[in-house]
Write a protein that holds these residues in place. Structure first.
Motif, PDB file in Angstrom:
ATOM      1  N   ALA A 137       0.832  -1.202   0.000  1.00  0.00           N
ATOM      2  CA  ALA A 137       0.000   0.000   0.000  1.00  0.00           C
ATOM      3  C   ALA A 137       0.865   1.249   0.000  1.00  0.00           C
ATOM      4  O   ALA A 137       0.603   2.202  -0.742  1.00  0.00           O
ATOM      5  N   ILE A 138       1.924   1.221   0.813  1.00  0.00           N
ATOM      6  CA  ILE A 138       2.801   2.394   0.876  1.00  0.00           C
ATOM      7  C   ILE A 138       3.508   2.615  -0.466  1.00  0.00           C
ATOM      8  O   ILE A 138       3.590   3.733  -0.958  1.00  0.00           O
ATOM      9  N   LEU A 139       3.941   1.510  -1.081  1.00  0.00           N
ATOM     10  CA  LEU A 139       4.617   1.624  -2.367  1.00  0.00           C
ATOM     11  C   LEU A 139       3.679   2.186  -3.438  1.00  0.00           C
ATOM     12  O   LEU A 139       4.065   3.044  -4.236  1.00  0.00           O
ATOM     13  N   GLN A 140       2.446   1.706  -3.407  1.00  0.00           N
ATOM     14  CA  GLN A 140       1.506   2.174  -4.411  1.00  0.00           C
ATOM     15  C   GLN A 140       1.188   3.652  -4.240  1.00  0.00           C
ATOM     16  O   GLN A 140       1.080   4.390  -5.220  1.00  0.00           O
ATOM     17  N   GLN A 141       1.062   4.044  -3.003  1.00  0.00           N
ATOM     18  CA  GLN A 141       0.807   5.442  -2.714  1.00  0.00           C
ATOM     19  C   GLN A 141       1.937   6.308  -3.278  1.00  0.00           C
ATOM     20  O   GLN A 141       1.703   7.322  -3.915  1.00  0.00           O
ATOM     21  N   TYR A 142       3.151   5.792  -3.051  1.00  0.00           N
ATOM     22  CA  TYR A 142       4.321   6.517  -3.546  1.00  0.00           C
ATOM     23  C   TYR A 142       4.282   6.640  -5.064  1.00  0.00           C
ATOM     24  O   TYR A 142       4.483   7.714  -5.626  1.00  0.00           O
ATOM     25  N   GLN A 143       3.969   5.529  -5.697  1.00  0.00           N
ATOM     26  CA  GLN A 143       3.893   5.491  -7.156  1.00  0.00           C
ATOM     27  C   GLN A 143       2.892   6.513  -7.675  1.00  0.00           C
ATOM     28  O   GLN A 143       3.144   7.228  -8.636  1.00  0.00           O
ATOM     29  N   LYS A 144       1.761   6.562  -6.995  1.00  0.00           N
ATOM     30  CA  LYS A 144       0.719   7.490  -7.382  1.00  0.00           C
ATOM     31  C   LYS A 144       1.219   8.936  -7.273  1.00  0.00           C
ATOM     32  O   LYS A 144       0.998   9.749  -8.159  1.00  0.00           O
ATOM     33  N   ASP A 145       1.918   9.181  -6.155  1.00  0.00           N
ATOM     34  CA  ASP A 145       2.422  10.542  -5.946  1.00  0.00           C
ATOM     35  C   ASP A 145       3.387  10.935  -7.053  1.00  0.00           C
ATOM     36  O   ASP A 145       3.368  12.051  -7.564  1.00  0.00           O
ATOM     37  N   VAL A 146       4.258  10.003  -7.435  1.00  0.00           N
ATOM     38  CA  VAL A 146       5.251  10.289  -8.448  1.00  0.00           C
ATOM     39  C   VAL A 146       4.590  10.541  -9.791  1.00  0.00           C
ATOM     40  O   VAL A 146       4.967  11.439 -10.540  1.00  0.00           O
ATOM     41  N   ASN A 147       3.563   9.742 -10.103  1.00  0.00           N
ATOM     42  CA  ASN A 147       2.959   9.818 -11.430  1.00  0.00           C
ATOM     43  C   ASN A 147       1.820  10.813 -11.531  1.00  0.00           C
ATOM     44  O   ASN A 147       1.075  10.796 -12.481  1.00  0.00           O
ATOM     45  N   LYS A 148       1.674  11.641 -10.527  1.00  0.00           N
ATOM     46  CA  LYS A 148       0.427  12.401 -10.502  1.00  0.00           C
ATOM     47  C   LYS A 148       0.297  13.400 -11.660  1.00  0.00           C
ATOM     48  O   LYS A 148      -0.803  13.762 -12.050  1.00  0.00           O
ATOM     49  N   ASP A 149       1.469  13.783 -12.257  1.00  0.00           N
ATOM     50  CA  ASP A 149       1.384  14.726 -13.368  1.00  0.00           C
ATOM     51  C   ASP A 149       1.139  14.033 -14.698  1.00  0.00           C
ATOM     52  O   ASP A 149       0.708  14.634 -15.663  1.00  0.00           O
ATOM     53  N   ILE A 150       1.427  12.794 -14.740  1.00  0.00           N
ATOM     54  CA  ILE A 150       1.304  12.081 -16.008  1.00  0.00           C
ATOM     55  C   ILE A 150      -0.089  11.459 -16.093  1.00  0.00           C
ATOM     56  O   ILE A 150      -0.565  10.825 -15.160  1.00  0.00           O
ATOM     57  N   THR A 151      -0.726  11.640 -17.186  1.00  0.00           N
ATOM     58  CA  THR A 151      -2.034  11.026 -17.350  1.00  0.00           C
ATOM     59  C   THR A 151      -1.872   9.694 -18.062  1.00  0.00           C
ATOM     60  O   THR A 151      -1.299   9.622 -19.138  1.00  0.00           O
ATOM     61  N   ILE A 152      -2.372   8.708 -17.436  1.00  0.00           N
ATOM     62  CA  ILE A 152      -2.322   7.398 -18.073  1.00  0.00           C
ATOM     63  C   ILE A 152      -3.741   7.108 -18.559  1.00  0.00           C
ATOM     64  O   ILE A 152      -4.707   7.248 -17.819  1.00  0.00           O
ATOM     65  N   VAL A 153      -3.824   6.742 -19.797  1.00  0.00           N
ATOM     66  CA  VAL A 153      -5.146   6.380 -20.313  1.00  0.00           C
ATOM     67  C   VAL A 153      -5.504   5.003 -19.759  1.00  0.00           C
ATOM     68  O   VAL A 153      -4.616   4.207 -19.487  1.00  0.00           O
ATOM     69  N   TYR A 154      -6.771   4.746 -19.620  1.00  0.00           N
ATOM     70  CA  TYR A 154      -7.238   3.465 -19.071  1.00  0.00           C
ATOM     71  C   TYR A 154      -6.582   3.142 -17.748  1.00  0.00           C
ATOM     72  O   TYR A 154      -5.566   2.485 -17.678  1.00  0.00           O
ATOM     73  N   GLN A 155      -7.130   3.649 -16.725  1.00  0.00           N
ATOM     74  CA  GLN A 155      -6.575   3.293 -15.412  1.00  0.00           C
ATOM     75  C   GLN A 155      -7.728   2.965 -14.471  1.00  0.00           C
ATOM     76  O   GLN A 155      -8.732   3.681 -14.421  1.00  0.00           O
ATOM     77  N   ILE A 156      -7.585   1.870 -13.796  1.00  0.00           N
ATOM     78  CA  ILE A 156      -8.623   1.517 -12.823  1.00  0.00           C
ATOM     79  C   ILE A 156      -8.110   1.859 -11.437  1.00  0.00           C
ATOM     80  O   ILE A 156      -7.040   1.403 -11.028  1.00  0.00           O
ATOM     81  N   ILE A 157      -8.832   2.726 -10.802  1.00  0.00           N
ATOM     82  CA  ILE A 157      -8.394   3.071  -9.452  1.00  0.00           C
ATOM     83  C   ILE A 157      -9.391   2.516  -8.439  1.00  0.00           C
ATOM     84  O   ILE A 157     -10.519   2.999  -8.326  1.00  0.00           O
ATOM     85  N   PRO A 158      -9.014   1.467  -7.751  1.00  0.00           N
ATOM     86  CA  PRO A 158      -9.958   0.938  -6.750  1.00  0.00           C
ATOM     87  C   PRO A 158      -9.997   1.858  -5.532  1.00  0.00           C
ATOM     88  O   PRO A 158      -8.969   2.297  -5.042  1.00  0.00           O
ATOM     89  N   GLU A 159     -11.176   2.169  -5.089  1.00  0.00           N
ATOM     90  CA  GLU A 159     -11.291   2.961  -3.873  1.00  0.00           C
ATOM     91  C   GLU A 159     -11.973   2.106  -2.832  1.00  0.00           C
ATOM     92  O   GLU A 159     -13.173   1.865  -2.875  1.00  0.00           O
ATOM     93  N   THR A 160     -11.201   1.627  -1.910  1.00  0.00           N
ATOM     94  CA  THR A 160     -11.767   0.724  -0.912  1.00  0.00           C
ATOM     95  C   THR A 160     -12.294   1.539   0.256  1.00  0.00           C
ATOM     96  O   THR A 160     -11.657   2.486   0.699  1.00  0.00           O
ATOM     97  N   ARG A 161     -13.470   1.121   0.747  1.00  0.00           N
ATOM     98  CA  ARG A 161     -13.960   1.776   1.939  1.00  0.00           C
ATOM     99  C   ARG A 161     -14.476   0.673   2.860  1.00  0.00           C
ATOM    100  O   ARG A 161     -15.338  -0.113   2.513  1.00  0.00           O
ATOM    101  N   MET A 162     -13.916   0.593   4.039  1.00  0.00           N
ATOM    102  CA  MET A 162     -14.355  -0.425   4.991  1.00  0.00           C
ATOM    103  C   MET A 162     -15.476   0.178   5.813  1.00  0.00           C
ATOM    104  O   MET A 162     -15.261   1.182   6.491  1.00  0.00           O
ATOM    105  N   VAL A 163     -16.654  -0.441   5.753  1.00  0.00           N
ATOM    106  CA  VAL A 163     -17.742   0.131   6.538  1.00  0.00           C
ATOM    107  C   VAL A 163     -17.936  -0.651   7.834  1.00  0.00           C
ATOM    108  O   VAL A 163     -17.525  -1.809   7.950  1.00  0.00           O
TER     109      VAL A 163
END
Lengths: 368, 301
Positions: A137-163
């Motif tokens: 999770a930490i690595l992915q967060q980092y990746q997201k932060d790094v790539n935030k300026d680049i737009t990637i076409v076709y991206q699935i972003i799962p948003e998990t919410r624990m209820v």
């Protein structure tokens, strides 16, 4: 009525003069709830890890900082070569080692991919799994932060919410289970022991040769335990609300009614056990093996029922505790009302009536 | 009036015939003793009469009620003291008595005169837990509890087993007094000396009744003259008598040996001569009267 009160008075003398049963009645619930609440937990906090960094460049430093900044991990050791991995695990100082490949930054920029190896100590599989998920999770967060300026076409972003339990606190899962176990134990085991004790000491013989009717003896025997079990349930709920900050979203009144229903079904089971066992020992063994184990293993308290093999899933349906756990989880965590748990309540009610009918039928008005 | 009537009662457990065709009657206000060794079937009979067990065959009534059909009425009108001490050991003397009074729907005060004689002896210990009482006091408490609801019939299963001789005597004195108050008492005991204190006794062995009569009459069933024999060496004496070709029975009895001979023209002098030939001295042989124990041994042969 006077007979009934006399009988109950006698039962309370028995309970309060026997240190062992007093301990089981009041010491155990508190001990268990505190144990499960504090000591036994699925969460990870401050897990010691080691780092093996072959690159020592800007990117790895940043990732390592992020990891050590999280409350989940603390970096215990920095190691220099592959050969040390084995030895740090063997010493048991760390639960995981992160192994960054050589030229991490360069690879990331040039080839758009870099590897970090997560090695975990899987002697405790649950913890190992959790650790690797958290690092990911930490690595992915980092990746997201790094790539935030680049737009990637076709991206699935799962948003998990624990209820219902967003912080994934394991105490939320344990409190309903522990409450079930304790009510079952106090009600079923204590009643079955107290009835068989009369058989063993020969006093049942005198009670039989008296004008007391069987149901008077049974009610007189179980009434004190209904009372004590309710006190126990209140203590458990108070402990979990005040110490573990567990919410009671639903109606307290409904929770109380459902608990009383479950207590009565457990008492009926206790009477049933006492009719088939001749000694206190047998009654205790049957209660422990026949009730406690299924409650712990098959009720969904610890192991999810949906991941059990089909035969066990079927068996779990006949365990009253399963339905009670669904009910109290619903009331305490989801805040549902009777309209959502009426099916479980009816099942529990049906079981209770069945157990009572069976135990009254099996109760012997004579010696064998 | 017949208080207890037993007709052709038989009962067997798996392979043991506990009771075989038992019949007897106990009159109202009678003190009736069941005398027999352990395993004779006394407890089984008590349990059938107190409605705790079904008989395989036969019928019985207690205080006019059938033990099967009217079991509830019997449970209201009898007092039962099982052979094993069966009170609540963790309750005090007073709490036990109070409990049994309550479940029978009465109070200690209401029937105090009935238990007074017995209860005054344990009253100084009324705050002591029943489990901490001595054997004799336990029995007195158990009797008090069995009496607290003024039963018509009292069943006492070996009430004096394991009780010291002084307490045993006191216990029987109490039974005599209860009997005078019109309570029918069925008591069992393995002690033959207690049998003599009953109005009538039934000798029972291996589930069969050997004889029923008054203690005075029952010794008349003894068929032979019986002799007290004493010598300087008891062990040697018994061995010698057992080896004697004309002996009919040899039983040690306190400081004597009870001896009967199988000849009709028995002459004690012959026996004395024989014993002297076996190096015994101080030999005394005198005629005596048979006891219940002798009768029992003879009938049980």
């Amino acid at each position: 009525m006077k007979r009934f009160i006399g009988f109950i008075k006698k039962e309370f003398y028995h309970i309060f003069r026997d240190r062992r049963s007093l301990f089981i009645l009041f010491g155990m619930p508190i001990a268990q709830i505190l144990l499960f609440g504090f000591a036994i937990t699925n969460e990870i906090n401050n897990v010691d890890i080691a780092i093996l960094d072959h690159s020592k460049d800007a990117t790895t430093t940043e990732i390592i900082n992020k990891i050590s900044a999280s409350k989940y991990f603390s970096i215990k050791q920095i190691i220099e070569k592959e050969a040390d991995i084995e030895s740090v695990f063997q010493k048991g100082h760390v639960k995981a080692v992160l192994n960054f490949e050589k030229d991490f930054s360069k690879n990331l920029i040039k080839e758009h991919r870099a590897t970090v190896q997560i090695i975990t100590d899987a002697t405790d599989p649950n913890t190992a799994n959790t650790i690797s998920n958290y690092v990911n999770a930490i690595l992915q967060q980092y990746q997201k932060d790094v790539n935030k300026d680049i737009t990637i076409v076709y991206q699935i972003i799962p948003e998990t919410r624990m209820v219902y339990n967003p912080e994934l606190k394991s105490v939320y899962m344990f409190v309903p289970g522990v409450m079930t176990i304790i009510l079952m134990l106090v009600s079923a085991m204590m009643t079955s022991i107290s009835i068989t004790r009369e058989k063993e000491l020969g006093t049942m013989e005198i009670l039989l040769v008296s004008p007391l009717k069987p149901f008077q003896v049974i009610i007189g025997k179980v009434f004190p335990y209904i009372f004590l079990s309710i006190i126990n349930a209140v203590v458990i709920v108070m402990l979990s609300v005040f110490i573990f900050k567990m919410p009671v979203e639903g109606s307290l009144f409904l929770l109380a009614l459902e608990s009383i229903l479950f207590i009565i079904s457990a008492l009926a089971l206790g009477i049933l056990i006492s009719t088939i066992s001749a000694t206190q020992q047998t009654a205790m063994m049957i209660s422990l093996m026949g009730l406690m184990l299924p409650v712990i293993l098959l009720s969904g308290f610890i192991f999810p029922i949906s991941s059990m093999p089909l035969p066990l899933q079927v068996i779990s349906n006949i365990i009253p505790a399963k339905w009670f756990i669904i009910i109290i989880k619903g009331i305490m965590l989801k805040g549902v009302g009777l309209q959502f748990i009426w099916k479980e309540t009816m099942i529990l009610l049906g079981m209770t009536v069945f157990f009572i009918a069976l135990s009254v039928k099996k109760y012997k008005i004579r010696l064998e | 009036m017949v208080s207890i009537s037993v007709k052709h009662i038989s009962k067997s457990y798996k392979s043991v015939n506990a009771l075989q065709d038992i019949s007897f009657e106990v009159k109202e206000g009678e003190l009736f003793g069941l005398i027999g060794p352990d395993g004779a079937g006394k407890t089984t009979l008590f349990r059938i009469l107190t409605t705790l067990l079904f008989a395989d065959e036969g019928t019985a009534t207690v205080a006019g009620f059938d033990v099967v059909a009217d079991y509830k009425s019997i449970r209201n009108s009898v007092g039962y003291m099982p052979g094993k001490f069966s009170l609540y050991q963790d309750l005090t003397v007073e709490e036990n008595l109070d409990f049994f009074a309550t479940i029978f729907g009465t109070t200690i005060e209401e029937n105090y005169d009935l238990i007074k004689d017995i209860y005054v002896q344990i009253e100084p210990f009324k705050n002591r837990r029943a489990g901490k009482l001595s054997g004799g006091m336990k029995q007195k408490l158990a009797l008090s509890c069995a009496l607290i609801h003024k039963p018509k019939v009292l069943f006492l299963d070996e009430p004096t087993t394991g009780v010291d001789p002084v307490s045993r005597k006191e216990f029987w004195d109490m039974l005599k007094r209860l009997q005078q108050k019109g309570i029918t008492i069925l008591v069992s005991t393995p002690y033959m000396d207690e049998a003599a204190l009953c109005d009538r006794i039934a000798l029972i062995q291996d589930g069969k009744i050997l004889e029923i009569d008054t203690p005075e009459a029952i010794v008349k069933y003894y068929p032979k003259p019986i002799y007290n024999v004493r010598a300087n060496n008891m062990y040697q004496l018994i061995n010698s008598l057992n080896a004697y070709e004309h002996n009919h029975s040899v039983y040690p009895f306190g400081e004597f040996v009870h001896y009967t001979d199988n000849r009709t023209d028995f002459n004690p002098d012959h026996l004395k001569a024989y014993l002297e030939s076996r190096n015994l001295s101080n030999i005394h042989i005198e005629k005596t009267i048979a006891t219940i124990e002798d009768t029992f041994m003879e009938l049980a042969k």
